[in-house]
Design a protein around this motif. Structure first.
Motif, short mmCIF file in Angstrom:
data_model
loop_
_atom_site.label_atom_id
_atom_site.label_comp_id
_atom_site.label_asym_id
_atom_site.label_seq_id
_atom_site.Cartn_x
_atom_site.Cartn_y
_atom_site.Cartn_z
N CYS A 101 39.44 42.20 37.26
CA CYS A 101 38.16 41.82 37.85
C CYS A 101 37.60 43.05 38.55
O CYS A 101 38.35 43.82 39.16
CB CYS A 101 38.34 40.69 38.87
SG CYS A 101 38.48 39.08 38.09
N LYS A 104 33.81 44.54 40.61
CA LYS A 104 32.49 44.20 41.13
C LYS A 104 31.45 44.56 40.07
O LYS A 104 31.45 45.66 39.53
CB LYS A 104 32.21 44.96 42.42
CG LYS A 104 33.05 44.46 43.56
CD LYS A 104 32.27 44.50 44.83
CE LYS A 104 33.13 43.92 45.94
NZ LYS A 104 32.48 42.83 46.58
N GLU A 105 30.58 43.62 39.80
CA GLU A 105 29.53 43.85 38.82
C GLU A 105 28.65 45.03 39.22
O GLU A 105 28.19 45.80 38.38
CB GLU A 105 28.68 42.59 38.66
CG GLU A 105 27.71 42.64 37.54
CD GLU A 105 27.08 41.30 37.25
OE1 GLU A 105 26.51 41.16 36.16
OE2 GLU A 105 27.15 40.39 38.10
N GLY A 116 34.09 36.63 37.74
CA GLY A 116 35.31 36.62 38.53
C GLY A 116 35.34 35.46 39.49
O GLY A 116 34.45 34.60 39.50
N LYS A 134 31.55 39.60 41.03
CA LYS A 134 32.69 40.07 40.26
C LYS A 134 32.59 39.58 38.83
O LYS A 134 32.14 38.46 38.57
CB LYS A 134 34.01 39.58 40.87
CG LYS A 134 34.38 40.36 42.10
CD LYS A 134 35.86 40.31 42.35
CE LYS A 134 36.21 41.21 43.50
NZ LYS A 134 37.61 41.15 43.82
N ARG A 192 34.93 39.46 35.11
CA ARG A 192 36.25 39.57 34.51
C ARG A 192 36.08 40.38 33.24
O ARG A 192 35.16 40.15 32.45
CB ARG A 192 36.76 38.16 34.18
CG ARG A 192 38.14 38.12 33.60
CD ARG A 192 38.59 36.63 33.45
NE ARG A 192 39.84 36.57 32.79
CZ ARG A 192 40.00 36.42 31.47
NH1 ARG A 192 38.96 36.29 30.69
NH2 ARG A 192 41.20 36.37 30.94
#
Length: 156
Positions: free
Chosen positions: A120, A122-123, A143, A148, A150
């Protein structure tokens, strides 16, 4: 400058892990689930326990200096490995250290007969996302926390 190398730590190497982990938590507090204040005064037994509970702990060396770390454990789905605790020191970013650390996790996952590696991130952490994408990880959902995603790499 020499290329980055890795060293897999054993349980007794927790002081080396602790030093880098505290540096990571201070440098990038938003990147991790743990906070510096949760670990800065942790007793030796807690660090020892962390090393016992997580089967793979790797540090990266660049010019004989520790500059990064990553861990991995057996993930959720059968035959999956989860990449966790990835960090590269600011002075070593862009030098291939992240790629070498991911390679260590992939090698371990293959040795564990895993079919995939997941993580995961952070976007909003674009540099980390680019690193993972460059290493064949694909977004596979959100996530467990806001911001977040995945990511998964299938192993052949």
């Amino acid at each position: 400058m020499m290329g980055a190398t890795t060293r897999t730590l054993s349980i007794g190497d927790w002081p080396q892990w602790r030093s880098l982990r505290l540096e990571a938590l201070a440098d990038a507090p938003a990147a991790f689930g743990s906070k510096l204040c949760d670990w800065i005064d942790a007793p030796d037994e807690r660090w020892d326990s962390r090393m016992r509970d997580v089967p793979l702990n790797v540090i990266a060396m660049l010019d004989n200096e520790p500059v990064g770390q990553v861990s991995a454990l057996h993930g959720g789905p059968p035959a999956s490995v989860e990449l966790i605790s990835m960090w590269v020191a600011p002075m070593a970013r862009g030098a291939g250290v992240g790629d070498v650390l991911i390679g260590a996790v992939i090698s371990w996952a293959v040795s564990q007969e895993a079919s995939s590696v997941e993580l995961c991130v952070k976007e909003s952490n674009r540099p980390a996302r680019r690193l993972y994408e460059r290493n064949q990880f694909l977004v596979d959902g959100t996530g467990d926390e806001a911001d977040k995603v995945r990511m998964v790499r299938t192993l052949s």
